[in-house]
Design an enzyme around this catalytic site. Structure first.
Site, PDB file in Angstrom:
ATOM      1  N   HIS A  80       3.291 -79.469  36.087  1.00  0.00           N
ATOM      2  CA  HIS A  80       4.460 -79.614  36.966  1.00  0.00           C
ATOM      3  C   HIS A  80       4.734 -81.101  37.219  1.00  0.00           C
ATOM      4  O   HIS A  80       4.126 -81.728  38.091  1.00  0.00           O
ATOM      5  CB  HIS A  80       4.189 -78.876  38.286  1.00  0.00           C
ATOM      6  CG  HIS A  80       5.394 -78.776  39.179  1.00  0.00           C
ATOM      7  ND1 HIS A  80       5.966 -77.573  39.542  1.00  0.00           N
ATOM      8  CD2 HIS A  80       6.140 -79.720  39.791  1.00  0.00           C
ATOM      9  CE1 HIS A  80       6.990 -77.777  40.329  1.00  0.00           C
ATOM     10  NE2 HIS A  80       7.126 -79.086  40.500  1.00  0.00           N
ATOM     11  N   HIS A 136       8.186 -83.880  37.064  1.00  0.00           N
ATOM     12  CA  HIS A 136       9.610 -84.153  36.809  1.00  0.00           C
ATOM     13  C   HIS A 136       9.708 -85.511  36.118  1.00  0.00           C
ATOM     14  O   HIS A 136       9.227 -86.510  36.663  1.00  0.00           O
ATOM     15  CB  HIS A 136      10.391 -84.172  38.121  1.00  0.00           C
ATOM     16  CG  HIS A 136      10.326 -82.873  38.859  1.00  0.00           C
ATOM     17  ND1 HIS A 136      11.315 -81.928  38.790  1.00  0.00           N
ATOM     18  CD2 HIS A 136       9.378 -82.350  39.671  1.00  0.00           C
ATOM     19  CE1 HIS A 136      10.994 -80.878  39.538  1.00  0.00           C
ATOM     20  NE2 HIS A 136       9.811 -81.110  40.084  1.00  0.00           N
ATOM     21  N   HIS A 170      10.733 -73.220  41.102  1.00  0.00           N
ATOM     22  CA  HIS A 170      10.267 -73.775  42.380  1.00  0.00           C
ATOM     23  C   HIS A 170      10.540 -72.744  43.470  1.00  0.00           C
ATOM     24  O   HIS A 170      11.688 -72.298  43.644  1.00  0.00           O
ATOM     25  CB  HIS A 170      11.048 -75.037  42.739  1.00  0.00           C
ATOM     26  CG  HIS A 170      10.620 -76.282  42.034  1.00  0.00           C
ATOM     27  ND1 HIS A 170      10.753 -76.444  40.685  1.00  0.00           N
ATOM     28  CD2 HIS A 170      10.070 -77.441  42.502  1.00  0.00           C
ATOM     29  CE1 HIS A 170      10.299 -77.653  40.350  1.00  0.00           C
ATOM     30  NE2 HIS A 170       9.889 -78.277  41.434  1.00  0.00           N
ATOM     31  N   GLU A 189       7.917 -73.733  48.533  1.00  0.00           N
ATOM     32  CA  GLU A 189       7.654 -75.126  48.919  1.00  0.00           C
ATOM     33  C   GLU A 189       8.339 -75.339  50.277  1.00  0.00           C
ATOM     34  O   GLU A 189       7.682 -75.562  51.273  1.00  0.00           O
ATOM     35  CB  GLU A 189       8.213 -76.090  47.848  1.00  0.00           C
ATOM     36  CG  GLU A 189       7.992 -77.565  48.166  1.00  0.00           C
ATOM     37  CD  GLU A 189       8.798 -78.509  47.249  1.00  0.00           C
ATOM     38  OE1 GLU A 189       9.791 -78.061  46.631  1.00  0.00           O
ATOM     39  OE2 GLU A 189       8.457 -79.713  47.198  1.00  0.00           O
ATOM     40  N   ASP A 209       3.934 -83.566  40.558  1.00  0.00           N
ATOM     41  CA  ASP A 209       5.347 -83.393  40.924  1.00  0.00           C
ATOM     42  C   ASP A 209       6.172 -84.646  40.589  1.00  0.00           C
ATOM     43  O   ASP A 209       6.854 -84.675  39.572  1.00  0.00           O
ATOM     44  CB  ASP A 209       5.454 -83.044  42.411  1.00  0.00           C
ATOM     45  CG  ASP A 209       6.647 -82.151  42.742  1.00  0.00           C
ATOM     46  OD1 ASP A 209       7.342 -81.708  41.811  1.00  0.00           O
ATOM     47  OD2 ASP A 209       6.867 -81.885  43.947  1.00  0.00           O
TER      48      ASP A 209
HETATM   49  N1  ADE Z   1      12.743 -82.100  42.123  1.00  0.00           N
HETATM   50  C1  ADE Z   1      11.864 -83.089  42.064  1.00  0.00           C
HETATM   51  N2  ADE Z   1      10.850 -82.890  42.913  1.00  0.00           N
HETATM   52  C2  ADE Z   1      11.092 -81.720  43.537  1.00  0.00           C
HETATM   53  C3  ADE Z   1      10.420 -80.957  44.508  1.00  0.00           C
HETATM   54  N3  ADE Z   1       9.260 -81.355  45.041  1.00  0.00           N
HETATM   55  N4  ADE Z   1      10.986 -79.820  44.927  1.00  0.00           N
HETATM   56  C4  ADE Z   1      12.131 -79.404  44.387  1.00  0.00           C
HETATM   57  N5  ADE Z   1      12.804 -80.077  43.470  1.00  0.00           N
HETATM   58  C5  ADE Z   1      12.289 -81.232  43.039  1.00  0.00           C
HETATM   59 ZN    ZN Z   2       8.698 -80.020  41.487  1.00  0.00          ZN
END
Ligand code: ADE
Ligand code: ZN
Length: 329
Positions: A11, A13, A191, A194, A272
């Site tokens: 995970h 980005h 996602h 969270e 992340d």
């Molecule tokens: N895009 C980048 N980081 C994110 C996160 N923690 N939650 C949702 N979208 C994201």
């Molecule tokens: Zn994420």
């Protein structure tokens, strides 16, 4: 737990992993003024999750061409390899790569993949891509994203996910996109859990039929759901340092990753958006070892769980498993 233990990250980005100095350098080259997104120390500056998303999107303003993403990929993988990551999956968004135009999108994927091949030869790290619509951009843009994903689905683009503001819209409105991605052979993650609670995780399981969930940690608020996740073998891509940096949990010991694991959930560990949250995979391992007294056995188990849940082909998975077997023997 040191940087020497081989790690598998599921995970990450790509834009969120951009070192601030890299983004500043591109901004200077292109004469784009984004000074407002940095603090005095040169780190990304944001106050809460909404602000984080705005700063994230502002940083992508300087990432314009396939060549920019090529350079970004090399910089990100260099940092991951330094933490001992041997296999990584990264979220890629056609929203930031050519504006969801399928022809342009192909050029971005080619450039990113070329950089990944270079990094694999340089550092031995393997990368695969997960195409990701942004939830707060809405279901229509997600459909265009799914069409881009379907066009490039194969041995390198292996998954489809959704990120962005979990409070925006309903996951069921993205069902068409997820169905199209599944039909193109892509594996699915989303996602959830969270910023949303257990119902959000249930939505991802029921409405999108995903096999992995990004974060998913707030399932802990409903133990019947935790048991269902464990029973179904759904994998959670937890990112503890991200959750703590964004204030979802006050500290490492309060994070539910340990309790989820103890109750039989398949948990994995990722960063992340590492520079945003001042973390690395090495730091995640270090902090988890300290907070929960996790030893090599636990980290071996987590790496194995991650490798088995990776969306890559079996040949690649076997290579990763072999490295893990050797390292933890
Ligand atoms: N895009 C980048 N980081 C994110 C996160 N923690 N939650 C949702 N979208 C994201
Ligand atoms: Zn994420």
């Amino acid at each position: 737990m040191t940087k020497d233990h081989p790690k598998v990250e599921l995970h990450l980005h790509l834009e969120g992993a951009a070192p601030p100095a890299f983004i500043r350098g591109l901004a200077a080259e292109k004469h784009i003024d984004i000074r407002g997104i940095f603090d005095e120390a040169g780190n990304y500056r944001f106050s809460d999750f909404g602000d984080f998303l705005k700063v994230y999107e502002a940083a992508t303003e300087v990432l314009k061409s396939p060549e920019d993403f090529h350079r970004l990929t090399l910089a990100v993988l260099e940092e991951s390899a330094r933490s001992g990551v041997i296999y990584s999956e990264t979220f890629l968004s056609p929203d930031f790569c050519g504006g969801r135009d399928v022809v342009a999108w192909r050029d971005y994927v080619d450039a990113i993949r070329e950089a990944a091949d270079l990094a694999e030869r340089r550092d031995g790290i393997v990368l695969r891509g997960i195409v990701t619509p942004i939830r707060h951009f809405g279901p229509d843009k997600a459909r265009e994203t799914a069409l881009c994903a379907a066009e490039t689905a194969g041995d390198w683009i292996v998954g489809f996910g959704i990120g962005g503001d979990e409070k925006s819209g309903k996951l069921r409105d993205f069902r068409w996109s997820f169905d199209a991605a599944r039909e193109a052979g892509l594996r699915l993650t989303a996602h959830a859990g969270e910023w949303g609670g257990p119902d959000s995780v249930r939505d991802a399981m029921r409405d999108l039929d995903v096999e992995r969930i990004g974060h998913g940690v707030r399932a802990i608020e409903d133990l019947a759901l935790v048991d269902e996740i464990a029973e179904k073998g759904i994998v959670l891509e937890t990112c503890p340092g991200s959750n703590i940096a964004l204030g979802i949990y006050p500290n490492w010991r309060a994070h539910p990753v340990h309790r989820l694991r103890e109750r039989g959930v398949k948990v994995t560990v990722s960063t992340d958006d590492p520079p945003f949250f001042h973390t690395t995979m090495a730091r995640e391992y270090q902090m988890l070892a300290e907070a929960f007294d996790w030893d090599d056995g636990v980290f071996h188990d987590i790496a194995l769980t991650s490798a088995r849940a990776a969306f890559c082909d079996q040949g690649t998975r076997d290579k990763i498993l072999k490295i893990l077997e050797k390292a933890y023997a």
